[in-house]
Scaffold this motif. Structure first.
Motif, PDB file in Angstrom:
ATOM      1  N   UNK A  41      -6.608  -9.757  -8.789  1.00 33.35           N
ATOM      2  CA  UNK A  41      -5.817  -9.809 -10.025  1.00 33.35           C
ATOM      3  C   UNK A  41      -4.869 -11.000 -10.028  1.00 33.35           C
ATOM      4  N   UNK A  42      -4.325 -11.351  -8.872  1.00 28.96           N
ATOM      5  CA  UNK A  42      -3.395 -12.482  -8.832  1.00 28.96           C
ATOM      6  C   UNK A  42      -4.062 -13.798  -9.219  1.00 28.96           C
ATOM      7  N   UNK A  43      -5.380 -13.868  -9.118  1.00 31.67           N
ATOM      8  CA  UNK A  43      -6.100 -15.083  -9.511  1.00 31.67           C
ATOM      9  C   UNK A  43      -6.106 -15.285 -11.026  1.00 31.67           C
ATOM     10  N   UNK A  44      -6.166 -14.186 -11.790  1.00 33.65           N
ATOM     11  CA  UNK A  44      -6.268 -14.349 -13.244  1.00 33.65           C
ATOM     12  C   UNK A  44      -5.227 -13.582 -14.052  1.00 33.65           C
ATOM     13  N   UNK A  45      -4.583 -12.588 -13.472  1.00 35.21           N
ATOM     14  CA  UNK A  45      -3.532 -11.865 -14.197  1.00 35.21           C
ATOM     15  C   UNK A  45      -2.535 -11.264 -13.208  1.00 35.21           C
ATOM     16  N   UNK A  46      -1.605 -12.098 -12.710  1.00 36.85           N
ATOM     17  CA  UNK A  46      -0.657 -11.644 -11.689  1.00 36.85           C
ATOM     18  C   UNK A  46       0.294 -10.542 -12.168  1.00 36.85           C
ATOM     19  N   UNK A  47       0.363 -10.334 -13.463  1.00 39.34           N
ATOM     20  CA  UNK A  47       1.235  -9.255 -13.945  1.00 39.34           C
ATOM     21  C   UNK A  47       0.749  -7.870 -13.520  1.00 39.34           C
ATOM     22  N   UNK A  48      -0.557  -7.747 -13.198  1.00 43.76           N
ATOM     23  CA  UNK A  48      -1.089  -6.438 -12.809  1.00 43.76           C
ATOM     24  C   UNK A  48      -0.342  -5.899 -11.586  1.00 43.76           C
ATOM     25  N   UNK A  97      12.077   2.516 -10.389  1.00 48.13           N
ATOM     26  CA  UNK A  97      12.060   3.584  -9.390  1.00 48.13           C
ATOM     27  C   UNK A  97      11.012   3.329  -8.322  1.00 48.13           C
ATOM     28  N   UNK A  98      10.539   4.389  -7.719  1.00 46.16           N
ATOM     29  CA  UNK A  98       9.516   4.280  -6.682  1.00 46.16           C
ATOM     30  C   UNK A  98       8.188   3.838  -7.305  1.00 46.16           C
ATOM     31  N   UNK A  99       7.342   3.234  -6.477  1.00 44.40           N
ATOM     32  CA  UNK A  99       6.025   2.813  -6.926  1.00 44.40           C
ATOM     33  C   UNK A  99       4.937   3.684  -6.324  1.00 44.40           C
ATOM     34  N   UNK A 100       3.894   3.911  -7.104  1.00 42.78           N
ATOM     35  CA  UNK A 100       2.775   4.761  -6.693  1.00 42.78           C
ATOM     36  C   UNK A 100       1.466   4.111  -7.116  1.00 42.78           C
ATOM     37  N   UNK A 101       0.423   4.377  -6.374  1.00 43.32           N
ATOM     38  CA  UNK A 101      -0.917   4.018  -6.814  1.00 43.32           C
ATOM     39  C   UNK A 101      -1.696   5.300  -7.038  1.00 43.32           C
ATOM     40  N   UNK A 102      -2.673   5.211  -7.918  1.00 44.36           N
ATOM     41  CA  UNK A 102      -3.580   6.323  -8.164  1.00 44.36           C
ATOM     42  C   UNK A 102      -4.952   5.898  -7.658  1.00 44.36           C
ATOM     43  N   UNK A 138      -0.031  -4.740 -18.144  1.00 45.09           N
ATOM     44  CA  UNK A 138      -0.886  -4.585 -16.972  1.00 45.09           C
ATOM     45  C   UNK A 138      -0.073  -3.843 -15.919  1.00 45.09           C
ATOM     46  N   UNK A 139      -0.693  -2.842 -15.284  1.00 43.68           N
ATOM     47  CA  UNK A 139       0.064  -2.067 -14.311  1.00 43.68           C
ATOM     48  C   UNK A 139      -0.872  -1.444 -13.283  1.00 43.68           C
ATOM     49  N   UNK A 140      -0.782  -1.922 -12.039  1.00 46.56           N
ATOM     50  CA  UNK A 140      -1.505  -1.302 -10.931  1.00 46.56           C
ATOM     51  C   UNK A 140      -0.596  -0.325 -10.188  1.00 46.56           C
ATOM     52  N   UNK A 141       0.712  -0.607 -10.219  1.00 44.23           N
ATOM     53  CA  UNK A 141       1.681   0.253  -9.540  1.00 44.23           C
ATOM     54  C   UNK A 141       2.334   1.138 -10.599  1.00 44.23           C
ATOM     55  N   UNK A 142       2.127   2.428 -10.449  1.00 42.75           N
ATOM     56  CA  UNK A 142       2.590   3.405 -11.429  1.00 42.75           C
ATOM     57  C   UNK A 142       3.987   3.914 -11.075  1.00 42.75           C
TER      58      UNK A 142
END
Length: 153
Positions: A41-48, A97-102, A138-142
């Motif tokens: 993702x950092x290659x084309x959309x680092x906001x993820x 707050x805290x970060x989570x992945x699904x 864009x959001x990978x960290x919930x």
């Protein structure tokens, strides 16, 4: 592969001992996939992965399944059990707050009756869309409040 309409997930719940044991089987793969996703993702959309900006790869995946797997859901299918998990990323703590992945994976019922644990995906949310259908978030960290729902990424 099942779709959201085809599965009935159980209610979100605290992980059981069996869930911890099963997640420990795929822990290394989950960590590898987090890093792969972040780099891709950092290659084309680092906001993820922007909530992880400035955090090393090692720190990003420093979670421990026994301490940081906080929620699970599952559903039976004709080919196995779909498992969803919410994992806390201890290195992520910001103004949201805290970060989570699904994560999503499968306990596959093999042809010979043996179980195979197969990693499927991380939830990467290309949220809101503009009038042309292009993502605007864009959001990978919930967040803690992001519901653990079926996803097919």
């Amino acid at each position: 592969m099942a779709s959201e309409e085809q599965v009935e997930l159980n209610a979100p719940h605290h992980p059981t001992e069996k869930a911890f044991e099963a997640f420990e089987v795929v822990e290394h793969t989950i960590k590898s996939e987090i890093l792969k996703s972040r780099h891709d993702w950092n290659k084309h959309e680092p906001r993820m992965w922007s909530r992880a900006a400035g955090i090393s790869d090692a720190d990003l995946v420093s979670f421990n399944i026994r301490e940081d797997l906080v929620e699970c859901r599952s559903a039976l299918t004709s080919y196995g059990t779909i498992i969803l998990g919410k994992i806390r990323l201890p290195a992520i703590h910001d103004d949201e707050g805290e970060g989570f992945i699904h994560v999503r994976w499968l306990i596959d019922l093999g042809l010979e009756g043996t179980d195979d644990v197969i990693f499927h995906s991380l939830f990467t949310d290309e949220g809101n869309r503009d009038e042309d259908g292009h993502p605007t978030t864009w959001r990978a960290i919930q967040t803690r409040d992001t519901p653990l729902e079926f996803f097919n990424e």
